[in-house]
Design a protein around this motif. Structure first.
Motif, PDB file in Angstrom:
ATOM      1  N   TYR A  54      14.571  -1.165   1.735  1.00  0.00           N
ATOM      2  CA  TYR A  54      13.696  -1.662   2.792  1.00  0.00           C
ATOM      3  C   TYR A  54      12.478  -0.764   2.802  1.00  0.00           C
ATOM      4  N   PHE A  55      11.307  -1.335   2.740  1.00  0.00           N
ATOM      5  CA  PHE A  55      10.073  -0.549   2.752  1.00  0.00           C
ATOM      6  C   PHE A  55       9.181  -1.017   3.883  1.00  0.00           C
ATOM      7  N   VAL A  56       8.601  -0.056   4.579  1.00  0.00           N
ATOM      8  CA  VAL A  56       7.579  -0.385   5.573  1.00  0.00           C
ATOM      9  C   VAL A  56       6.268   0.176   5.045  1.00  0.00           C
ATOM     10  N   ILE A  57       5.319  -0.693   4.802  1.00  0.00           N
ATOM     11  CA  ILE A  57       4.027  -0.294   4.241  1.00  0.00           C
ATOM     12  C   ILE A  57       2.951  -0.510   5.296  1.00  0.00           C
ATOM     13  N   VAL A  84       3.672   4.621   3.408  1.00  0.00           N
ATOM     14  CA  VAL A  84       4.873   3.914   2.959  1.00  0.00           C
ATOM     15  C   VAL A  84       6.076   4.683   3.463  1.00  0.00           C
ATOM     16  N   ARG A  85       7.010   3.981   4.038  1.00  0.00           N
ATOM     17  CA  ARG A  85       8.284   4.615   4.399  1.00  0.00           C
ATOM     18  C   ARG A  85       9.413   3.776   3.829  1.00  0.00           C
ATOM     19  N   GLN A  86      10.413   4.480   3.289  1.00  0.00           N
ATOM     20  CA  GLN A  86      11.528   3.743   2.693  1.00  0.00           C
ATOM     21  C   GLN A  86      12.752   3.837   3.582  1.00  0.00           C
ATOM     22  N   GLY A  87      13.461   2.743   3.677  1.00  0.00           N
ATOM     23  CA  GLY A  87      14.710   2.733   4.418  1.00  0.00           C
ATOM     24  C   GLY A  87      15.786   2.021   3.627  1.00  0.00           C
ATOM     25  N   THR A  96      16.266   3.136   9.090  1.00  0.00           N
ATOM     26  CA  THR A  96      15.051   3.859   8.711  1.00  0.00           C
ATOM     27  C   THR A  96      15.118   5.286   9.225  1.00  0.00           C
TER      28      THR A  96
END
Lengths: 83, 83
Positions: free
Chosen positions: B41-44, A36-39, A8
């Motif tokens: 991979y997403f962190v929401i 929202v963050r994308q990794g 990330t």
């Protein structure tokens, strides 16, 4: 054995891709999304010849040296016994 | 609350990006790597106004309708209480 590696962006680094997804979700009327963050996500299948300690060391080395840009990214991983 | 969403290519779908990483790792002398597959991979981060059931439903809907191409990809996710 299987390793799951999650890469990330560091919290302090701007994530325009995540922001774009966030903006799109808001326009599409999804409720209650604050960020929202994308990794990136990697699944690495390891030879059974490696024991847990060797596998951990190998995956950590790969994550650190190849999969992650240490200037802007960080990683975490876990191992699981393969099915 | 935070949702972690993992989107991967279906097992039957060729993953050239993962294969390229696998090839590179072999050339770089990393040992015991049998296969690499890359996913997203997403962190929401979700509003605290959503309870667990609503959050699960919302994240599942987003993953299914926005983050995943159902023809070639599949997803999984889990929720955690935010720090």
């Amino acid at each position: 054995m299987k390793a799951h590696v999650y890469v990330t962006l560091k919290q302090t680094v701007l994530d325009p891709q995540g922001q774009a997804i966030h903006g799109a979700l808001k326009k599409m009327q999804y409720q209650g999304i604050e960020d929202v963050r994308q990794g990136k996500y990697f699944v690495i299948r390891l030879s059974d010849a490696l024991d847990a300690a060797a596998a951990t060391a190998e995956v950590e080395r790969i994550a650190k040296e190849v999969l992650t840009n240490p200037v802007i990214e960080e990683f975490s991983f876990h191992l699981e016994d393969a099915d």
